[in-house]
Enzyme design. Structure first.
Site, PDB file in Angstrom:
ATOM      1  N   GLY A 156     -62.694 -65.141  -3.926  1.00 19.98           N
ATOM      2  CA  GLY A 156     -63.172 -63.907  -4.575  1.00 19.98           C
ATOM      3  C   GLY A 156     -64.059 -63.179  -3.568  1.00 19.98           C
ATOM      4  O   GLY A 156     -64.951 -63.784  -2.961  1.00 19.98           O
ATOM      5  N   ALA A 157     -63.790 -61.882  -3.407  1.00 20.61           N
ATOM      6  CA  ALA A 157     -64.428 -61.143  -2.313  1.00 20.61           C
ATOM      7  C   ALA A 157     -65.955 -61.161  -2.352  1.00 20.61           C
ATOM      8  O   ALA A 157     -66.614 -61.340  -1.327  1.00 20.61           O
ATOM      9  CB  ALA A 157     -63.908 -59.708  -2.323  1.00 20.61           C
ATOM     10  N   GLY A 158     -66.522 -60.966  -3.537  1.00 23.60           N
ATOM     11  CA  GLY A 158     -67.989 -60.952  -3.637  1.00 23.60           C
ATOM     12  C   GLY A 158     -68.565 -62.326  -3.347  1.00 23.60           C
ATOM     13  O   GLY A 158     -69.535 -62.474  -2.602  1.00 23.60           O
ATOM     14  N   CYS A 195     -55.637 -61.598 -11.219  1.00 21.80           N
ATOM     15  CA  CYS A 195     -56.461 -62.449 -10.366  1.00 21.80           C
ATOM     16  C   CYS A 195     -57.800 -62.763 -11.025  1.00 21.80           C
ATOM     17  O   CYS A 195     -57.914 -62.785 -12.261  1.00 21.80           O
ATOM     18  CB  CYS A 195     -56.638 -61.840  -8.979  1.00 21.80           C
ATOM     19  SG  CYS A 195     -57.174 -63.058  -7.743  1.00 21.80           S
ATOM     20  N   SER A 252     -61.622 -61.570 -10.682  1.00 25.01           N
ATOM     21  CA  SER A 252     -62.625 -60.692 -10.078  1.00 25.01           C
ATOM     22  C   SER A 252     -63.890 -60.691 -10.918  1.00 25.01           C
ATOM     23  O   SER A 252     -63.871 -60.366 -12.105  1.00 25.01           O
ATOM     24  CB  SER A 252     -62.068 -59.269  -9.982  1.00 25.01           C
ATOM     25  OG  SER A 252     -63.131 -58.340  -9.890  1.00 25.01           O
ATOM     26  N   ALA A 301     -66.339 -58.655 -10.553  1.00 24.67           N
ATOM     27  CA  ALA A 301     -66.722 -57.273 -10.865  1.00 24.67           C
ATOM     28  C   ALA A 301     -65.895 -56.747 -12.042  1.00 24.67           C
ATOM     29  O   ALA A 301     -66.437 -56.096 -12.951  1.00 24.67           O
ATOM     30  CB  ALA A 301     -66.537 -56.403  -9.632  1.00 24.67           C
ATOM     31  N   ASP A 321     -60.552 -56.290  -2.759  1.00 25.46           N
ATOM     32  CA  ASP A 321     -60.923 -56.987  -1.524  1.00 25.46           C
ATOM     33  C   ASP A 321     -61.263 -56.010  -0.410  1.00 25.46           C
ATOM     34  O   ASP A 321     -62.047 -56.324   0.476  1.00 25.46           O
ATOM     35  CB  ASP A 321     -59.787 -57.918  -1.095  1.00 25.46           C
ATOM     36  CG  ASP A 321     -59.772 -59.167  -1.951  1.00 25.46           C
ATOM     37  OD1 ASP A 321     -60.543 -60.080  -1.663  1.00 25.46           O
ATOM     38  OD2 ASP A 321     -59.039 -59.188  -2.953  1.00 25.46           O
ATOM     39  N   LYS A 375     -67.228 -53.272  -0.095  1.00 27.40           N
ATOM     40  CA  LYS A 375     -65.794 -53.506   0.082  1.00 27.40           C
ATOM     41  C   LYS A 375     -65.105 -52.315   0.760  1.00 27.40           C
ATOM     42  O   LYS A 375     -63.896 -52.313   0.942  1.00 27.40           O
ATOM     43  CB  LYS A 375     -65.159 -53.847  -1.253  1.00 27.40           C
ATOM     44  CG  LYS A 375     -65.692 -55.207  -1.715  1.00 27.40           C
ATOM     45  CD  LYS A 375     -65.310 -55.564  -3.071  1.00 27.40           C
ATOM     46  CE  LYS A 375     -65.858 -56.946  -3.425  1.00 27.40           C
ATOM     47  NZ  LYS A 375     -65.594 -57.252  -4.825  1.00 27.40           N
TER      48      LYS A 375
HETATM   49  C1  RUB Z   1     -59.422 -62.748  -5.159  1.00 27.49           C
HETATM   50  C2  RUB Z   1     -59.110 -61.346  -5.501  1.00 27.49           C
HETATM   51  C3  RUB Z   1     -60.118 -60.622  -6.342  1.00 27.49           C
HETATM   52  C4  RUB Z   1     -61.028 -59.846  -5.402  1.00 27.49           C
HETATM   53  C5  RUB Z   1     -62.237 -59.253  -6.110  1.00 27.49           C
HETATM   54  O1  RUB Z   1     -58.583 -63.225  -4.116  1.00 27.49           O
HETATM   55  O2  RUB Z   1     -58.165 -60.749  -5.063  1.00 27.49           O
HETATM   56  O3  RUB Z   1     -59.506 -59.704  -7.198  1.00 27.49           O
HETATM   57  O4  RUB Z   1     -61.471 -60.710  -4.386  1.00 27.49           O
HETATM   58  O5  RUB Z   1     -63.053 -60.279  -6.624  1.00 27.49           O
HETATM   59  P1  RUB Z   1     -58.805 -64.712  -3.539  1.00 27.49           P
HETATM   60  P2  RUB Z   1     -64.624 -60.034  -6.887  1.00 27.49           P
HETATM   61  O6  RUB Z   1     -58.771 -65.640  -4.711  1.00 27.49           O
HETATM   62  O7  RUB Z   1     -57.670 -64.911  -2.579  1.00 27.49           O
HETATM   63  O8  RUB Z   1     -60.127 -64.725  -2.817  1.00 27.49           O
HETATM   64  O9  RUB Z   1     -64.729 -58.884  -7.840  1.00 27.49           O
HETATM   65  O10 RUB Z   1     -65.069 -61.344  -7.498  1.00 27.49           O
HETATM   66  O11 RUB Z   1     -65.266 -59.759  -5.592  1.00 27.49           O
END
Ligand code: RUB
Length: 331
Positions: A30-32, A142, A144, A146, A211, A247
């Site tokens: 997850g990007a965050g 996925c 996320s 956020a 991401d 991001k």
């Molecule tokens: C996770 C993914 C999420 C974004 C945003 O991919 O695509 O939608 O990262 O997440 P992976 P957040 O599992 O390959 O890391 O809102 O938590 O930053």
């Protein structure tokens, strides 16, 4: 990966090498979260690294940052988070500070980033929930934080939402989303990715995470996001993206493309199956690009941003960014 329960730190303390391995193996994803995980690991490294001179110390911290940045190529939150931490130390190093001075600056900047990142998710929830109507049915893809922040806040406000979660092959992050939202008390249904178009007929809104955001307002997110967006577009369903401003991918300002991560093929077929089918080739790109035309708006911690306004936002925030672009001529 479990978070610590003491309320102080989100992640257990790890070395830079362990953090790199955990990021690469997606034990933290997850990007965050990957941005905060790397920022915390870099902070902890910086707080303990030993060196005789400030030059030697700064060299070690830079090398650790470089390693963390390289763990996953697509989510720009990772280099942006690491660069944010380095920004504090670099200013201190360049102004001739001692090892202790640079250490303190680096640790403080890391803590600022960690707080700002968590606050941004909360703010996105508050801003985004205002765009959700009573009784909305939402599709998400996925996992996320956020995007879930918006859905949780809408639920807290008593909007009575229903959420469909795509399972999100090949790593099934949708299962995690469904479990989290259901535990939160939201009416949650898990669907397989191929049921997205069928389900879209019942949806009012699609909400996904991010991401990376490119200069033309395109979204880079987990593979399959662009399919959800295309289907939402066809069904005239509102498509919104929850995204912290770290991001924004500043390198796209100068025409560089976002590198799409290709992961191990055993994520989509077993070794045994591969051995039985030696003529089959495999492809496992794990992110895709959704064009700006299919996005209604981004929900950021700074407010609602339509894709067409991303360039202006990047220009506005550019001066605060750090990393390769910071060494470029900004005139
Ligand atoms: C996770 C993914 C999420 C974004 C945003 O991919 O695509 O939608 O990262 O997440 P992976 P957040 O599992 O390959 O890391 O809102 O938590 O930053």
């Amino acid at each position: 990966m479990e978070t610590l329960k003491d309320g102080k730190e989100e992640f257990p303390r790890v070395s830079v090498d362990e953090a790199y391995d955990n990021l690469k193996a997606m034990r933290v994803h997850g990007a965050g979260r990957i941005a905060r995980y790397a920022a915390q690991a870099l902070r902890d490294y910086a707080s303990e690294a030993k060196a005789k001179t400030s030059g030697e110390y700064w060299g070690l911290v830079l090398k650790a940052g470089e390693k963390l940045r390289s763990a996953r190529p697509t989510a720009v939150s990772l280099p942006n988070g690491v660069n944010y931490v380095l920004y504090g130390g670099r200013s201190s190093f360049e102004s001739g500070a001692t090892v202790e001075g640079i250490r303190t600056a680096t640790v403080n900047t890391a803590n600022d980033f960690l707080t700002a990142s968590v606050d941004a998710v909360k703010l996105i929830g508050e801003i985004g929930a205002k765009r959700v109507k009573n009784g909305d049915t939402i599709i998400t893809h996925c996992n996320s934080e956020a995007a879930m922040s918006i859905m949780k806040k809408a639920h807290d406000l008593g909007k009575g939402i229903k959420v469909y979660c795509d399972e999100t092959r090949p790593k099934f992050q949708g299962h995690k989303t469904a479990a989290t939202l259901a535990a939160y008390g939201i009416d949650t249904t898990l669907i397989c990715d191929s049921a997205c178009r069928m389900t879209m007929a019942a949806a009012d809104r699609a909400i996904v995470g991010c991401d990376a955001i490119t200069v033309n307002g395109a979204l880079v997110n987990k593979i399959g996001t662009s399919q959800v967006a295309t289907i939402a577009h066809e069904a005239r369903v509102n498509f919104l993206v929850a995204a912290e401003t770290y991001k924004l991918d500043f390198k796209t300002l100068t025409g560089e493309l976002v590198d799409i991560e290709e992961r191990d093929h055993t994520e989509i077929a077993s070794k045994e199956w591969m051995a039985h089918n030696p003529k089959v080739k495999f492809s496992n790109p794990v992110f895709d690009v959704t064009p700006p035309e299919y996005i209604d708006f981004y929900v950021t911690e700074k407010g609602i941003v339509p894709p067409g306004a991303v360039f202006s936002l990047m220009k506005e925030l550019y001066q605060y960014s750090e990393g390769p672009q910071a060494t470029q001529d900004r005139s």
